[in-house]
Scaffold this active site. Structure first.
Site, short mmCIF file in Angstrom:
data_model
loop_
_atom_site.label_atom_id
_atom_site.label_comp_id
_atom_site.label_asym_id
_atom_site.label_seq_id
_atom_site.Cartn_x
_atom_site.Cartn_y
_atom_site.Cartn_z
N GLU A 250 -3.63 5.90 23.53
CA GLU A 250 -2.89 4.66 23.33
C GLU A 250 -1.54 4.98 22.70
O GLU A 250 -1.47 5.15 21.47
CB GLU A 250 -3.66 3.71 22.41
CG GLU A 250 -5.01 3.29 22.94
CD GLU A 250 -5.46 1.95 22.36
OE1 GLU A 250 -5.68 1.04 23.15
OE2 GLU A 250 -5.54 1.82 21.13
N LYS B 51 -9.92 -6.65 18.29
CA LYS B 51 -9.22 -6.56 16.99
C LYS B 51 -9.73 -7.70 16.08
O LYS B 51 -10.91 -8.04 16.18
CB LYS B 51 -7.71 -6.56 17.20
CG LYS B 51 -7.29 -5.49 18.22
CD LYS B 51 -5.82 -5.27 18.31
CE LYS B 51 -5.55 -4.17 19.36
NZ LYS B 51 -4.13 -3.84 19.47
N GLY C 229 0.54 -3.86 22.43
CA GLY C 229 0.98 -5.22 22.13
C GLY C 229 2.45 -5.48 22.43
O GLY C 229 2.98 -6.51 22.03
N HIS D 150 -8.19 4.03 15.52
CA HIS D 150 -7.18 3.21 16.21
C HIS D 150 -5.87 3.30 15.44
O HIS D 150 -5.87 3.41 14.21
CB HIS D 150 -7.66 1.75 16.30
CG HIS D 150 -6.81 0.93 17.19
ND1 HIS D 150 -5.60 0.41 16.80
CD2 HIS D 150 -6.98 0.55 18.49
CE1 HIS D 150 -5.07 -0.25 17.82
NE2 HIS D 150 -5.88 -0.18 18.85
N SER E 179 -0.91 -2.48 26.48
CA SER E 179 -0.38 -3.49 27.40
C SER E 179 -0.99 -3.42 28.79
O SER E 179 -0.31 -3.62 29.80
CB SER E 179 1.16 -3.40 27.46
OG SER E 179 1.72 -3.69 26.18
N ASN F 190 -11.06 -4.38 23.15
CA ASN F 190 -10.94 -4.31 21.69
C ASN F 190 -10.36 -5.64 21.21
O ASN F 190 -9.17 -5.88 21.36
CB ASN F 190 -10.02 -3.14 21.30
CG ASN F 190 -9.73 -3.12 19.81
OD1 ASN F 190 -10.38 -3.82 19.02
ND2 ASN F 190 -8.75 -2.31 19.42
N GLU G 244 -3.87 1.16 14.51
CA GLU G 244 -3.73 0.16 13.45
C GLU G 244 -4.47 0.58 12.19
O GLU G 244 -4.05 0.26 11.07
CB GLU G 244 -4.20 -1.21 13.97
CG GLU G 244 -3.21 -1.76 15.00
CD GLU G 244 -3.81 -2.61 16.09
OE1 GLU G 244 -4.96 -3.06 15.96
OE2 GLU G 244 -3.12 -2.81 17.12
#
Ligand code: 13P
Length: 263
Positions: free
Chosen positions: A175, A15, A181, A105, A221, A13, A107
């Site tokens: 996730e 992003k 991250g 996702h 991660s 991904n 985000e």
């Protein structure tokens, strides 16, 4: 759930990174790197999820050079077409030979206020257009503290799968938001526990056959140094990789997890 032949999926991904020129160079380099490493045997599926504006260029490259990567988008509209400025229809993605689309996702849930209901509607939209939704679920650090790891992702997945046909082809990505991250991945055991709980949700919503064949990815991660330890877990069928998917050698090493003994 027993031993099944679920082909591992290693998905990158990107992003909001890499323009279409950088995308072409990156995919080309990844292809050469994997080819030089004699990786093309189909034992692992490689998925690339670039920004919308890169999709046509990457699709053209994949097509011309017969690159064995699956293409995916990072989001899709709940609508088919019409006056929805800025939205992208699943029909358009299907025309670009996208196989996958990431749905929900964290985000998008956080910065675009996507609720479980929106995620469910996008899942249906993806399936309607022949795309495989990669349904993302995961708990925040606060959720983890308050409810434990599995409760929130289990609830999110239940809503997303509710009312789908038992034959629906979906991928689930667990996730944990706190692991994204952060450099602080979940432990393989934590990932396994939640992925097993998610497989149970698939069984309850879509039946045992769907639970046995549906791939559940871990994301957060993931690096070349920890991928093998996740892939050893029985209910982890792949990874959704963010930052490390932008570094070709690192992503290639993750794809080749079967070749290294890293823990
Ligand atoms: P990182 O691999 O950068 O933690 O991101 C994970 C992710 O959000 C993939 O969708």
């Amino acid at each position: 759930m027993g031993v099944t032949a679920r082909t591992p999926l290693i998905a990158g991904n990107w992003k909001m990174n890499l323009d279409h020129l950088q995308a072409v160079a990156t995919v080309q380099k990844l292809h050469w790197t994997l080819r030089d490493a004699k990786f093309e045997d189909g034992s692992v599926e490689v998925g690339i999820f670039p920004p919308f504006t890169d999709l046509r260029s990457v699709q053209t490259l994949i097509d011309a050079d017969k690159i064995p990567f699956a293409l995916g988008a990072q989001d899709v509209s709940v609508h088919d077409s019409g006056a929805y400025t800025g939205e992208i229809s699943g029909a358009f993605l299907a025309k670009l030979q996208c196989r996958y689309v990431i749905i929900g996702h964290s985000e998008r849930r956080e910065y675009h206020a996507e609720t479980d209901e929106v995620v469910a509607a996008k899942t249906k939209a993806a399936l309607k257009h022949g795309l495989v939704p990669v349904i993302c679920v995961g708990e925040t650090a606060a959720d983890l503290e308050e409810h434990g790891a599995a409760a929130v992702p289990v609830g999110q997945l239940r809503t997303a799968l509710s009312g789908l046909d038992a034959k629906a082809d979906v991928v689930v990505a667990y996730e944990p938001v706190w692991a994204i991250g952060s450099g602080q991945a979940a432990t393989p055991q934590q990932a396994q526990d939640v992925c097993a709980a998610l497989r149970q949700v698939i069984a309850e919503e879509l039946g045992d056959e769907a639970a046995a064949r549906t791939r559940i990815l871990y994301g957060g991660s993931v690096k070349s140094g920890n991928i093998a330890s996740f892939m050893r877990e029985p209910d982890v069928d792949g990874a959704l990789v963010g930052g490390a998917s932008l570094v070709v050698d690192e992503f290639a090493a993750i794809v080749r997890f079967q070749n290294h003994v890293g823990v």
